[in-house]
Design an enzyme around this catalytic site. Structure first.
Site, PDB file in Angstrom:
ATOM      1  CE1 TYR A 187      -3.352  -2.756   0.412  1.00  0.00           C
ATOM      2  CE2 TYR A 187      -4.121  -1.622   2.380  1.00  0.00           C
ATOM      3  CZ  TYR A 187      -4.284  -2.614   1.434  1.00  0.00           C
ATOM      4  OH  TYR A 187      -5.379  -3.449   1.509  1.00  0.00           O
ATOM      5  N   GLY A 188       2.113   1.096   0.478  1.00  0.00           N
ATOM      6  CA  GLY A 188       2.980   2.243   0.752  1.00  0.00           C
ATOM      7  C   GLY A 188       3.405   3.030  -0.466  1.00  0.00           C
ATOM      8  CG  ASN A 222       2.617   2.432  10.634  1.00  0.00           C
ATOM      9  OD1 ASN A 222       2.880   3.302  11.438  1.00  0.00           O
ATOM     10  ND2 ASN A 222       2.727   1.142  10.935  1.00  0.00           N
ATOM     11  CB  THR A 223       0.336   2.840   4.229  1.00  0.00           C
ATOM     12  OG1 THR A 223       1.750   2.632   4.303  1.00  0.00           O
ATOM     13  CG2 THR A 223      -0.013   3.609   2.989  1.00  0.00           C
ATOM     14  CD  GLU A 267       6.937  -8.436   2.519  1.00  0.00           C
ATOM     15  OE1 GLU A 267       6.814  -9.038   1.445  1.00  0.00           O
ATOM     16  OE2 GLU A 267       6.005  -7.841   3.100  1.00  0.00           O
ATOM     17  CB  CYS A 272       6.763   0.859   8.366  1.00  0.00           C
ATOM     18  SG  CYS A 272       6.551  -0.421   7.119  1.00  0.00           S
ATOM     19  CB  THR A 273       3.538  -3.501   9.490  1.00  0.00           C
ATOM     20  OG1 THR A 273       3.836  -3.380   8.088  1.00  0.00           O
ATOM     21  CG2 THR A 273       2.150  -2.998   9.775  1.00  0.00           C
TER      22      THR A 273
END
Ligand code: DGL
Length: 271
Positions: A45-46, A77-78, A155, A187-188
């Site tokens: 999404y960022g 967060n986004t 990731e 951010c996650t």
């Protein structure tokens, strides 16, 4: 109505990263059942526009509401940065995000009132953290920096290697030049980089983990709303759903959550 407390909490993220928030919520609310949605088909999404993030977040929330949850936590967060006001208006249940608790925690930790924010490009563009911090304390100075390379590095499991350290130095050096003494991990994915980040910024900068502060905030708010599970004796479960294939989820989930989940299901989101 009285059984509402026994319903699960819904938590969503653009992908698996939000499991860092699930992990913290389980730590402070171990008896709560959780339904988790990772929108893995549409992550990240960022890098998306505000309108797209708001649309995706609305669809994610609608799915969780259909699962009969008692409250929704926007772990992303986004999505919190752009969509929270829309979600609060559109849905008739409590919706909690990560921005306000992260901003409050930063103000508690800073001594010189110079606060750094790191997050995705969309989060930084929104200025949501800046606004939340300045709304509470207009004497604070906020310095933010988008760090788009960090999500893919995490990731790929590269949480503390040479390349990651190099990238972190590049991103964080200007913030250190601004003499920040608190840094919000907005951010996650960043909780997995905590020790690498701490080494780059040094012991004089307090790291604010937005997953941790969100969990404390959710507990406080849900307690005040009398929404916490009362009857449950067993530990809560985590039921994950994803929008892309389930195969990749298991491995990543263990790293982000630190434990196993129920069987993961793939779903198509109603638009
Ligand atoms: N979950 C996102 C966030 O916390 C990071 C990944 C993405 O860009 O979707 O902002």
């Amino acid at each position: 109505m009285s059984n509402r407390t026994e319903l699960p909490i819904g938590i969503f993220d653009s992908g698996v990263g939000g499991l860092t928030v699930v992990r913290q919520i389980r730590r402070v609310l171990p008896r709560e059942d959780i339904v988790y949605l990772g929108d893995t088909a549409r992550v990240p999404y960022g890098t998306k526009s505000p309108a797209t993030v708001i649309r995706f977040a609305t669809e994610d929330t609608r799915f969780l509401v259909q699962q009969n949850v008692k409250a929704v936590v926007v772990a992303c967060n986004t999505a919190s940065a752009w969509a929270l006001p829309t979600l609060e208006c559109e849905f008739q249940l409590p919706v909690f995000g990560v921005i306000i608790p992260g901003a409050q925690a930063a103000l508690e930790r800073t001594r010189n009132r110079r606060i750094g924010i790191i997050g995705t490009s969309a989060t930084v563009r929104s200025q949501a953290y800046n606004k939340a911090i300045l709304a509470s304390d207009d004497s604070a100075r906020v310095f933010s920096r988008a760090c788009p390379l960090l999500v893919p590095l995490v990731e790929e499991g590269r949480t503390d290697d040479r390349i990651t350290r190099l990238v972190l130095k590049e991103y964080l050096t200007p913030l250190l030049g601004s003499r920040i003494d608190a840094l919000v991990l907005g951010c996650t994915h960043y909780p997995l980089l905590k020790s690498a980040i701490q080494r780059v910024v040094g012991p004089g900068v307090a790291l604010v983990d937005s997953a941790e502060s969100c969990a404390a905030y959710v507990r406080e708010k849900m307690e005040a709303l009398q929404l916490l599970a009362r009857k449950r004796r067993r530990l809560g479960t985590v039921q994950p759903f994803v929008t892309d294939e389930v195969e990749r989820f298991g491995d990543l989930a263990r790293r982000f959550l630190g434990s196993r989940t129920e069987q993961v299901w793939r779903v198509d989101l109603p638009s």
